[in-house]
Design a protein around this motif. Sequence first.
Motif, PDB file in Angstrom:
ATOM      1  N   ILE A  18       3.549   5.893   9.783  1.00  0.00           N
ATOM      2  CA  ILE A  18       4.764   6.792   9.595  1.00  0.00           C
ATOM      3  C   ILE A  18       5.937   6.271  10.139  1.00  0.00           C
ATOM      4  N   ASP A  19       7.015   6.235   9.456  1.00  0.00           N
ATOM      5  CA  ASP A  19       8.702   5.966  10.038  1.00  0.00           C
ATOM      6  C   ASP A  19       8.976   7.455  10.028  1.00  0.00           C
ATOM      7  N   GLU A  20       9.019   8.094  11.081  1.00  0.00           N
ATOM      8  CA  GLU A  20       9.345   9.535  11.357  1.00  0.00           C
ATOM      9  C   GLU A  20      10.820   9.565  11.135  1.00  0.00           C
ATOM     10  N   ALA A  21      11.687   8.834  11.458  1.00  0.00           N
ATOM     11  CA  ALA A  21      13.200   8.833  11.261  1.00  0.00           C
ATOM     12  C   ALA A  21      13.393   8.861   9.822  1.00  0.00           C
ATOM     13  N   ASN A  22      12.770   8.464   9.056  1.00  0.00           N
ATOM     14  CA  ASN A  22      13.137   8.534   7.427  1.00  0.00           C
ATOM     15  C   ASN A  22      11.958   9.205   6.826  1.00  0.00           C
ATOM     16  N   ASP A  23      11.199  10.092   7.147  1.00  0.00           N
ATOM     17  CA  ASP A  23       9.774  10.806   6.856  1.00  0.00           C
ATOM     18  C   ASP A  23       9.290   9.786   5.737  1.00  0.00           C
ATOM     19  N   LEU A  24       9.022   8.681   6.243  1.00  0.00           N
ATOM     20  CA  LEU A  24       8.295   7.548   5.003  1.00  0.00           C
ATOM     21  C   LEU A  24       6.934   7.095   5.594  1.00  0.00           C
ATOM     22  N   LEU A  25       6.005   7.344   4.539  1.00  0.00           N
ATOM     23  CA  LEU A  25       4.855   6.724   4.885  1.00  0.00           C
ATOM     24  C   LEU A  25       4.459   5.494   4.255  1.00  0.00           C
ATOM     25  N   TYR A  26       3.907   4.444   5.155  1.00  0.00           N
ATOM     26  CA  TYR A  26       3.419   3.226   4.456  1.00  0.00           C
ATOM     27  C   TYR A  26       1.881   3.460   4.223  1.00  0.00           C
ATOM     28  N   ILE A  27       1.497   2.820   3.091  1.00  0.00           N
ATOM     29  CA  ILE A  27      -0.075   3.020   2.871  1.00  0.00           C
ATOM     30  C   ILE A  27      -0.253   1.543   2.258  1.00  0.00           C
ATOM     31  N   THR A  28      -1.600   1.043   2.774  1.00  0.00           N
ATOM     32  CA  THR A  28      -2.087  -0.208   2.357  1.00  0.00           C
ATOM     33  C   THR A  28      -3.276   0.377   1.386  1.00  0.00           C
ATOM     34  N   ASP A  29      -3.310  -0.170   0.162  1.00  0.00           N
ATOM     35  CA  ASP A  29      -4.444  -0.434  -0.676  1.00  0.00           C
ATOM     36  C   ASP A  29      -5.719  -1.598  -0.597  1.00  0.00           C
ATOM     37  N   ARG A  30      -6.753  -1.317  -0.131  1.00  0.00           N
ATOM     38  CA  ARG A  30      -7.579  -2.422   0.048  1.00  0.00           C
ATOM     39  C   ARG A  30      -7.953  -3.452  -1.251  1.00  0.00           C
ATOM     40  N   SER A  31      -8.371  -2.544  -2.142  1.00  0.00           N
ATOM     41  CA  SER A  31      -8.509  -3.438  -3.256  1.00  0.00           C
ATOM     42  C   SER A  31      -7.517  -4.054  -4.187  1.00  0.00           C
ATOM     43  N   ALA A  32      -6.505  -3.247  -4.281  1.00  0.00           N
ATOM     44  CA  ALA A  32      -5.323  -3.658  -4.977  1.00  0.00           C
ATOM     45  C   ALA A  32      -4.394  -4.687  -4.130  1.00  0.00           C
ATOM     46  N   LYS A  33      -4.772  -4.863  -2.846  1.00  0.00           N
ATOM     47  CA  LYS A  33      -3.997  -5.729  -2.033  1.00  0.00           C
ATOM     48  C   LYS A  33      -2.380  -5.500  -2.011  1.00  0.00           C
ATOM     49  N   ALA A  34      -1.924  -4.117  -1.821  1.00  0.00           N
ATOM     50  CA  ALA A  34      -0.890  -3.629  -2.092  1.00  0.00           C
ATOM     51  C   ALA A  34      -0.388  -2.860  -0.814  1.00  0.00           C
ATOM     52  N   CYS A  35       0.998  -2.663  -0.546  1.00  0.00           N
ATOM     53  CA  CYS A  35       1.334  -1.822   0.528  1.00  0.00           C
ATOM     54  C   CYS A  35       2.441  -0.895  -0.405  1.00  0.00           C
ATOM     55  N   TYR A  36       2.245   0.465  -0.251  1.00  0.00           N
ATOM     56  CA  TYR A  36       2.977   1.292  -1.001  1.00  0.00           C
ATOM     57  C   TYR A  36       3.647   2.281  -0.030  1.00  0.00           C
ATOM     58  N   THR A  37       4.801   2.767  -0.312  1.00  0.00           N
ATOM     59  CA  THR A  37       5.618   4.025   0.408  1.00  0.00           C
ATOM     60  C   THR A  37       5.618   5.278  -0.449  1.00  0.00           C
ATOM     61  N   ASP A  38       5.331   6.303   0.595  1.00  0.00           N
ATOM     62  CA  ASP A  38       5.307   7.721  -0.032  1.00  0.00           C
ATOM     63  C   ASP A  38       6.337   8.383   0.939  1.00  0.00           C
ATOM     64  N   HIS A  39       7.180   9.595   0.190  1.00  0.00           N
ATOM     65  CA  HIS A  39       7.453  10.637   1.213  1.00  0.00           C
ATOM     66  C   HIS A  39       6.443  11.226   1.966  1.00  0.00           C
ATOM     67  N   ILE A  40       6.907  11.761   3.130  1.00  0.00           N
ATOM     68  CA  ILE A  40       5.722  12.401   4.070  1.00  0.00           C
ATOM     69  C   ILE A  40       4.975  13.661   3.283  1.00  0.00           C
ATOM     70  N   ASP A  41       5.978  14.363   2.390  1.00  0.00           N
ATOM     71  CA  ASP A  41       5.411  15.406   1.566  1.00  0.00           C
ATOM     72  C   ASP A  41       4.894  15.116   0.085  1.00  0.00           C
ATOM     73  N   GLY A  42       4.698  13.829  -0.012  1.00  0.00           N
ATOM     74  CA  GLY A  42       4.193  13.535  -1.430  1.00  0.00           C
ATOM     75  C   GLY A  42       5.594  13.065  -2.232  1.00  0.00           C
ATOM     76  N   GLY A  43       5.259  12.186  -3.187  1.00  0.00           N
ATOM     77  CA  GLY A  43       6.528  11.945  -4.123  1.00  0.00           C
ATOM     78  C   GLY A  43       7.102  10.580  -3.681  1.00  0.00           C
ATOM     79  N   SER A  44       7.931  10.317  -4.454  1.00  0.00           N
ATOM     80  CA  SER A  44       8.982   8.959  -4.272  1.00  0.00           C
ATOM     81  C   SER A  44       7.953   7.752  -3.965  1.00  0.00           C
ATOM     82  N   HIS A  45       6.722   7.600  -4.719  1.00  0.00           N
ATOM     83  CA  HIS A  45       5.786   6.553  -4.588  1.00  0.00           C
ATOM     84  C   HIS A  45       6.226   5.443  -5.088  1.00  0.00           C
ATOM     85  N   ALA A  46       6.055   4.258  -4.363  1.00  0.00           N
ATOM     86  CA  ALA A  46       6.650   3.006  -4.687  1.00  0.00           C
ATOM     87  C   ALA A  46       5.967   1.782  -4.164  1.00  0.00           C
TER      88      ALA A  46
END
Length: 648
Positions: free
Chosen positions: A302-330
Amino acid sequence: MARNRENFGSLSLGTGTPTGFTVLGGGTNATFEIVTDGDSEGGKALTITKASGGGRTRLGWDLGDASSAPDLLMLFELTDVSANPVGLSIQSAGGTGAETEYNLVVASGTTLQLNEAASGTYASRAINASALGSSMATNTLYWMRLRYSSAHVLGKIWPASGAEPAAWHIDYTDASPITSGKVAVYNNKSAGVMTVHVLSLGTAGDCGCIIADASLPSAGVYVGTQTDGGLRVMSEDGATDAVVAIFGQGSSANVQGVAVHQANETVYVCQRAAGPLVRVDRYGLNRTTINSTVSTPFGVTIDEANDLLYITDRSAKACYTDHIDGGSHASLFTTTGNLGYVFFDGTYIWYTDSAVIYRRDADGANQTSYGSLTNPLVAVSDGTTMVGGWFQTNTGVRSKPVASPGDSFTSVDTVTIQALTINSDGTETWGTEPNADAVYHWSDYPPTTANRTTIASPDAPKDLAWFSFPLDPVTADAAISDGADAFSAAASVIVSADLASTDGADAFSAAASVIVSADLASTDGADAFSAAATIDQNSISVSADITDGADQLVAEGSVIASADAAIADGADQVGAGVSVIVTADLALTDGPDSFAAAYSDPNNTARDIEMAVRPLVSIGMTARGLFDVEMNAQPLMQITMTARPFVQ
């Protein structure tokens, strides 16, 4: 989803069916009584006494139908451990002779047994003769847990003086499970008395908890475990360890990634096999699905200053971001190897793939390699030093300077680490080793072998995250005695604090806040004394609004988050020597030399306390932040109460 707890403290003393309970069968064979019990959590307990040969008694807890994955806990003791069984029932329905249920019982004080009843006929489904190690002891507290999850019926029992065992003693899969019914205390004993001290029930993924929510630690680590689908919370030294949420059973649960949002007091949990990223509160309750699109979430930070989540996907070999409340998935970036955990140090993202530790800027740009090694899973950093952990084929914990990516790694420990976390000061480290069922604590960072201790042994621990939340204020429980005239207690005593104050002569005042784990022992053998506060890092919260119109201002004591503290000085100085607790309103105004503190307790019973103060902590306002605190050699604060007591 809910968690319920009954410690009988609010129930009226006396015999009869307790309020909130219904006899499902065998009530005429038993006497129920709420009794005083000074050793119980609620100061009271439930006793069940059976008539000789009276048959089965089931006392149902009136919480509606607990068909939605009940997890039921009981703290109990027996005066007789021989003869017929006692225990718990779930999915329970039907009266005497027509029972349908599962019950988990201790038979003859030695054997743990799961039975299933259909139309009044009981059949044994699983037996564990060694769950207790030896015979139960009389007048000794035991915990029993009975859980239903996806056709699994699970049970365990353990002495309350020890830790909950990681493994289940009973694990039965029912091809035709009972899917509805109530929860109940089961008693088929014809001798002695059964005393129930606590019942705790969680449903739909929430769990019964051996510790009351308000008593859970305010600092420690959250640990995700694989095989029991659990989220555990434990104190920093492991002295407190409790499951606070469950996410299924077996490999399908597989809690993998864990992250904590300190300011919001929430925990984010990845389920690698099942897919969703969910959020719960600090107690493991109020579950919300944040992201269901990441197929195999492995790590989260978590990046608390920007309320941002970083998530790693094991099988897709990708890192995504999301807002801490969901949405803004990228999508942030992809790799060629299997991604491990991800860690945000306030500036950079640290992550691993199958062979390399990497660092990137917060926006995913400027990738830097920190070295190729076999199967790294985790990398953390305090901004100066990076530490990595290796799992399976290459064991060890190693470090290198952040500023020197090309330097060689330094080996700092040899344990097979899956996950690591550090505290906000960068002075301590915690880690997990699933193959050893171990959670470690290092009293340093980077960690060293000499400073490693095992603090807990959950079943297959995966990721973990350090946390330190604001203290949980509660109503004061101050044990203060005066041997002569009078005393005043103007302070809030926070949960688990130990305030022991005695006066052998005239009077004393306790005007300080006592912080969790602080020990304030003050004794005066003469006339009077003042007890000043022990202050920790959570002493003064940014929610306090403190202004000084003249020379200086002193705030001594704890100002708890969400409290409203307005302190103004129109002349020389003002001191605040009382604790502000949640929902309390403390307005302090100083015209010349002294001030009056209007203290409102949670019951809105106002008590005026006049105090004269001598400050010890000088707090100045600067453009850099809310407070600068300078300690000096003077006594922290002396507070003299008037002779008007508010407690006598």
